[in-house]
Design a protein around this motif. Structure first.
Motif, PDB file in Angstrom:
ATOM      1  N   ASP A 171     -29.969   9.079  -0.822  1.00 48.18           N
ATOM      2  CA  ASP A 171     -30.002   8.744  -2.243  1.00 48.18           C
ATOM      3  C   ASP A 171     -29.133   7.530  -2.581  1.00 48.18           C
ATOM      4  O   ASP A 171     -28.761   7.319  -3.736  1.00 48.18           O
ATOM      5  CB  ASP A 171     -29.576   9.934  -3.108  1.00 48.18           C
ATOM      6  N   GLY A 172     -28.807   6.717  -1.563  1.00 47.67           N
ATOM      7  CA  GLY A 172     -28.067   5.485  -1.810  1.00 47.67           C
ATOM      8  C   GLY A 172     -28.955   4.416  -2.444  1.00 47.67           C
ATOM      9  O   GLY A 172     -30.177   4.548  -2.490  1.00 47.67           O
ATOM     10  N   THR A 173     -28.327   3.343  -2.904  1.00 46.12           N
ATOM     11  CA  THR A 173     -29.025   2.297  -3.660  1.00 46.12           C
ATOM     12  C   THR A 173     -28.746   0.926  -3.068  1.00 46.12           C
ATOM     13  O   THR A 173     -27.592   0.593  -2.781  1.00 46.12           O
ATOM     14  CB  THR A 173     -28.580   2.304  -5.136  1.00 46.12           C
ATOM     15  N   VAL A 174     -29.803   0.143  -2.879  1.00 44.90           N
ATOM     16  CA  VAL A 174     -29.664  -1.263  -2.504  1.00 44.90           C
ATOM     17  C   VAL A 174     -29.802  -2.114  -3.761  1.00 44.90           C
ATOM     18  O   VAL A 174     -30.747  -1.935  -4.536  1.00 44.90           O
ATOM     19  CB  VAL A 174     -30.730  -1.686  -1.477  1.00 44.90           C
ATOM     20  N   ILE A 175     -28.862  -3.022  -3.975  1.00 44.32           N
ATOM     21  CA  ILE A 175     -28.892  -3.938  -5.113  1.00 44.32           C
ATOM     22  C   ILE A 175     -28.931  -5.352  -4.561  1.00 44.32           C
ATOM     23  O   ILE A 175     -27.950  -5.845  -4.005  1.00 44.32           O
ATOM     24  CB  ILE A 175     -27.662  -3.742  -6.017  1.00 44.32           C
ATOM     25  N   LYS A 176     -30.081  -5.994  -4.691  1.00 43.64           N
ATOM     26  CA  LYS A 176     -30.259  -7.346  -4.156  1.00 43.64           C
ATOM     27  C   LYS A 176     -30.468  -8.326  -5.307  1.00 43.64           C
ATOM     28  O   LYS A 176     -31.296  -8.088  -6.194  1.00 43.64           O
ATOM     29  CB  LYS A 176     -31.448  -7.417  -3.200  1.00 43.64           C
ATOM     30  N   VAL A 177     -29.727  -9.417  -5.285  1.00 44.21           N
ATOM     31  CA  VAL A 177     -29.827 -10.445  -6.322  1.00 44.21           C
ATOM     32  C   VAL A 177     -30.520 -11.674  -5.750  1.00 44.21           C
ATOM     33  O   VAL A 177     -30.106 -12.199  -4.716  1.00 44.21           O
ATOM     34  CB  VAL A 177     -28.436 -10.831  -6.858  1.00 44.21           C
ATOM     35  N   ILE A 178     -31.581 -12.114  -6.432  1.00 46.88           N
ATOM     36  CA  ILE A 178     -32.341 -13.272  -5.973  1.00 46.88           C
ATOM     37  C   ILE A 178     -32.477 -14.285  -7.113  1.00 46.88           C
ATOM     38  O   ILE A 178     -32.433 -13.918  -8.291  1.00 46.88           O
ATOM     39  CB  ILE A 178     -33.748 -12.862  -5.469  1.00 46.88           C
ATOM     40  N   PRO A 179     -32.623 -15.558  -6.790  1.00 45.62           N
ATOM     41  CA  PRO A 179     -32.777 -16.569  -7.838  1.00 45.62           C
ATOM     42  C   PRO A 179     -34.145 -16.496  -8.503  1.00 45.62           C
ATOM     43  O   PRO A 179     -35.140 -16.136  -7.866  1.00 45.62           O
ATOM     44  CB  PRO A 179     -32.594 -17.888  -7.091  1.00 45.62           C
ATOM     45  N   GLU A 180     -34.177 -16.819  -9.787  1.00 46.28           N
ATOM     46  CA  GLU A 180     -35.431 -16.994 -10.510  1.00 46.28           C
ATOM     47  C   GLU A 180     -35.785 -18.478 -10.552  1.00 46.28           C
ATOM     48  O   GLU A 180     -35.015 -19.335 -10.106  1.00 46.28           O
ATOM     49  CB  GLU A 180     -35.322 -16.419 -11.923  1.00 46.28           C
ATOM     50  N   LYS A 181     -36.954 -18.797 -11.099  1.00 41.84           N
ATOM     51  CA  LYS A 181     -37.472 -20.169 -11.017  1.00 41.84           C
ATOM     52  C   LYS A 181     -36.586 -21.195 -11.715  1.00 41.84           C
ATOM     53  O   LYS A 181     -36.590 -22.370 -11.344  1.00 41.84           O
ATOM     54  CB  LYS A 181     -38.899 -20.230 -11.572  1.00 41.84           C
ATOM     55  N   ASN A 182     -35.806 -20.763 -12.716  1.00 42.30           N
ATOM     56  CA  ASN A 182     -34.956 -21.712 -13.436  1.00 42.30           C
ATOM     57  C   ASN A 182     -33.510 -21.710 -12.961  1.00 42.30           C
ATOM     58  O   ASN A 182     -32.657 -22.341 -13.592  1.00 42.30           O
ATOM     59  CB  ASN A 182     -35.001 -21.420 -14.943  1.00 42.30           C
ATOM     60  N   TYR A 183     -33.219 -21.003 -11.871  1.00 41.91           N
ATOM     61  CA  TYR A 183     -31.852 -20.974 -11.359  1.00 41.91           C
ATOM     62  C   TYR A 183     -31.411 -22.382 -10.939  1.00 41.91           C
ATOM     63  O   TYR A 183     -32.063 -23.037 -10.127  1.00 41.91           O
ATOM     64  CB  TYR A 183     -31.769 -20.018 -10.167  1.00 41.91           C
ATOM     65  N   LEU A 184     -30.331 -22.846 -11.531  1.00 45.90           N
ATOM     66  CA  LEU A 184     -29.780 -24.181 -11.248  1.00 45.90           C
ATOM     67  C   LEU A 184     -30.826 -25.279 -11.428  1.00 45.90           C
ATOM     68  O   LEU A 184     -30.854 -26.259 -10.669  1.00 45.90           O
ATOM     69  CB  LEU A 184     -29.189 -24.233  -9.835  1.00 45.90           C
ATOM     70  N   LYS A 185     -31.687 -25.138 -12.431  1.00 48.33           N
ATOM     71  CA  LYS A 185     -32.778 -26.105 -12.598  1.00 48.33           C
ATOM     72  C   LYS A 185     -32.251 -27.513 -12.835  1.00 48.33           C
ATOM     73  O   LYS A 185     -32.877 -28.502 -12.417  1.00 48.33           O
ATOM     74  CB  LYS A 185     -33.708 -25.685 -13.730  1.00 48.33           C
ATOM     75  N   GLU A 186     -31.107 -27.638 -13.493  1.00 45.47           N
ATOM     76  CA  GLU A 186     -30.538 -28.960 -13.749  1.00 45.47           C
ATOM     77  C   GLU A 186     -30.105 -29.635 -12.445  1.00 45.47           C
ATOM     78  O   GLU A 186     -30.228 -30.850 -12.294  1.00 45.47           O
ATOM     79  CB  GLU A 186     -29.340 -28.842 -14.707  1.00 45.47           C
ATOM     80  N   VAL A 187     -29.634 -28.823 -11.509  1.00 40.09           N
ATOM     81  CA  VAL A 187     -29.247 -29.354 -10.203  1.00 40.09           C
ATOM     82  C   VAL A 187     -30.489 -29.781  -9.428  1.00 40.09           C
ATOM     83  O   VAL A 187     -30.514 -30.849  -8.798  1.00 40.09           O
ATOM     84  CB  VAL A 187     -28.449 -28.308  -9.412  1.00 40.09           C
ATOM     85  N   ARG A 188     -31.530 -28.967  -9.480  1.00 35.72           N
ATOM     86  CA  ARG A 188     -32.784 -29.301  -8.795  1.00 35.72           C
ATOM     87  C   ARG A 188     -33.357 -30.616  -9.317  1.00 35.72           C
ATOM     88  O   ARG A 188     -33.875 -31.434  -8.549  1.00 35.72           O
ATOM     89  CB  ARG A 188     -33.810 -28.182  -8.986  1.00 35.72           C
ATOM     90  N   GLU A 189     -33.275 -30.818 -10.626  1.00 36.16           N
ATOM     91  CA  GLU A 189     -33.829 -32.037 -11.220  1.00 36.16           C
ATOM     92  C   GLU A 189     -33.108 -33.273 -10.704  1.00 36.16           C
ATOM     93  O   GLU A 189     -33.732 -34.300 -10.419  1.00 36.16           O
ATOM     94  CB  GLU A 189     -33.732 -31.956 -12.744  1.00 36.16           C
ATOM     95  N   MET A 227     -24.868 -36.439  -9.049  1.00 35.52           N
ATOM     96  CA  MET A 227     -24.406 -35.172  -9.609  1.00 35.52           C
ATOM     97  C   MET A 227     -22.880 -35.145  -9.677  1.00 35.52           C
ATOM     98  O   MET A 227     -22.293 -34.718 -10.675  1.00 35.52           O
ATOM     99  CB  MET A 227     -24.918 -34.020  -8.742  1.00 35.52           C
ATOM    100  N   LEU A 228     -22.229 -35.602  -8.631  1.00 34.51           N
ATOM    101  CA  LEU A 228     -20.771 -35.573  -8.572  1.00 34.51           C
ATOM    102  C   LEU A 228     -20.130 -36.507  -9.593  1.00 34.51           C
ATOM    103  O   LEU A 228     -18.975 -36.290  -9.999  1.00 34.51           O
ATOM    104  CB  LEU A 228     -20.299 -35.948  -7.162  1.00 34.51           C
ATOM    105  N   ASP A 229     -20.853 -37.511 -10.018  1.00 36.61           N
ATOM    106  CA  ASP A 229     -20.318 -38.474 -10.984  1.00 36.61           C
ATOM    107  C   ASP A 229     -20.404 -37.985 -12.427  1.00 36.61           C
ATOM    108  O   ASP A 229     -19.889 -38.635 -13.339  1.00 36.61           O
ATOM    109  CB  ASP A 229     -21.062 -39.808 -10.868  1.00 36.61           C
ATOM    110  N   MET A 230     -21.055 -36.854 -12.654  1.00 32.92           N
ATOM    111  CA  MET A 230     -21.176 -36.329 -14.018  1.00 32.92           C
ATOM    112  C   MET A 230     -19.821 -35.810 -14.500  1.00 32.92           C
ATOM    113  O   MET A 230     -19.098 -35.146 -13.773  1.00 32.92           O
ATOM    114  CB  MET A 230     -22.194 -35.196 -14.056  1.00 32.92           C
ATOM    115  N   ASP A 231     -19.490 -36.098 -15.745  1.00 33.28           N
ATOM    116  CA  ASP A 231     -18.246 -35.599 -16.328  1.00 33.28           C
ATOM    117  C   ASP A 231     -18.377 -34.155 -16.793  1.00 33.28           C
ATOM    118  O   ASP A 231     -17.392 -33.417 -16.841  1.00 33.28           O
ATOM    119  CB  ASP A 231     -17.816 -36.473 -17.506  1.00 33.28           C
TER     120      ASP A 231
END
Length: 221
Positions: free
Chosen positions: A118-136, A200-204
Motif C-alpha cells: 500500500d505504498g505510494t510512488v510520487i513522480k514529478v514530470i515537466p509539463e509543456k510550459n515548464y521553463l518555456k522562457e528558457v526554451r525560447e 540568458m546569462l546576460d539578463m538582469d
C-alpha cells in the motif's frame, strides 16, 4: 534554486499529499527520494510532514552524484544520504511507504521492489510550459522548444496503478544571480549554443514559468 524558493509550491503540494496518504498510520513513515540531488527538496518535504506524524519520519535520499550527496549530507543532518545507482538500490524489499522521483530518471522495477504494501510512488514530470522562457531563448523556433510528457505518463501507468495526476503551475521572478543558477541547473542548457547561453546569462531579471504534473501511483493489486 530550491533554497531560494523556486520549488516551494511543489514542495507544499507533495507534502500535503503525503500527509493525506499517511492518514492515521501508527508506524514511522519512511520516505525515499530517488534522485535527490543536493537534498533540499526532501529536506523541505520532511520539514512540513514530520510535525504531523505520530511516530516520526525516516527520510532517505539517494543519488548517483557524489557531489550532490556530499552537499546534502553537509546541509541536512536529519536524513540519510546515499550514493547509489537507481538500478541497484542498496535497500531491502518493501522498505518505503513513499518513493519520490522529481524531474529525474526512474527505475520502476526497483521502485516496485522497495515499495511497502500500500505504498505510494510520487513522480514529478515537466509539463509543456515548464521553463518555456528558457526554451525560447535557447532554442528559438526549433522543435526542441516544444515538449510533451505523454510517453512518460504512459510508461508510469504501465508499471503502477495511476491513481491521480495533480497539476502545478506558477511563475517565479529571478534576478541575474538566480538566472545563472537556473542555467546551470537545467539540462536544457546542454543542447544550447554558447551564444544563446550567454544571452540568458546576460539578463538582469526574468519571470520563469514552472509547470509540472505530479503522478500518484501504487503497485498493481
Amino acid at each position: 534554486m530550491c533554497q531560494n524558493g523556486f520549488f516551494e509550491p511543489l514542495i507544499e503540494r507533495i507534502s500535503r499529499r503525503i500527509k493525506q496518504e499517511s492518514g492515521t498510520k501508527k508506524q514511522r513513515i519512511r520516505i525515499l527520494d530517488a534522485g535527490c540531488g543536493e537534498g533540499s527538496l526532501l529536506s523541505g518535504i520532511r520539514e512540513k510532514v514530520s510535525p504531523h506524524t505520530a511516530n516520526g519520519l525516516l527520510s532517505v535520499g539517494v543519488d548517483i552524484s557524489k557531489e550532490g550527496i556530499l552537499a546534502a549530507s553537509k546541509a541536512y543532518s536529519d536524513s540519510i544520504w546515499c550514493v547509489a545507482d537507481l538500478a541497484k538500490c542498496p535497500f531491502a524489499n518493501q522498505q518505503f511507504d513513499f518513493i519520490l522521483n522529481t524531474l529525474s530518471p526512474s527505475n520502476y522495477s526497483e521502485f516496485n521492489r522497495m515499495l511497502a504494501n500500500d505504498g505510494t510512488v510520487i513522480k514529478v514530470i515537466p509539463e509543456k510550459n515548464y521553463l518555456k522562457e528558457v526554451r525560447e531563448v535557447f532554442y528559438g523556433h526549433t522543435p526542441r522548444r516544444e515538449y510533451s510528457n505523454e510517453g512518460t505518463v504512459k510508461h508510469f501507468a504501465d508499471h503502477f496503478d495511476l491513481l491521480d495526476m495533480e497539476h502545478v503551475r506558477y511563475r517565479v521572478a529571478l534576478d541575474r544571480a538566480l538566472i545563472g543558477h537556473l542555467v546551470r541547473m537545467t539540462p536544457l542548457s546542454w543542447g544550447a549554443t554558447e551564444e544563446r547561453l550567454q544571452k540568458m546569462l546576460d539578463m538582469d531579471s526574468a519571470k520563469i514559468t514552472v509547470e509540472l504534473t505530479i503522478l500518484i501511483g501504487k503497485t498493481f493489486a
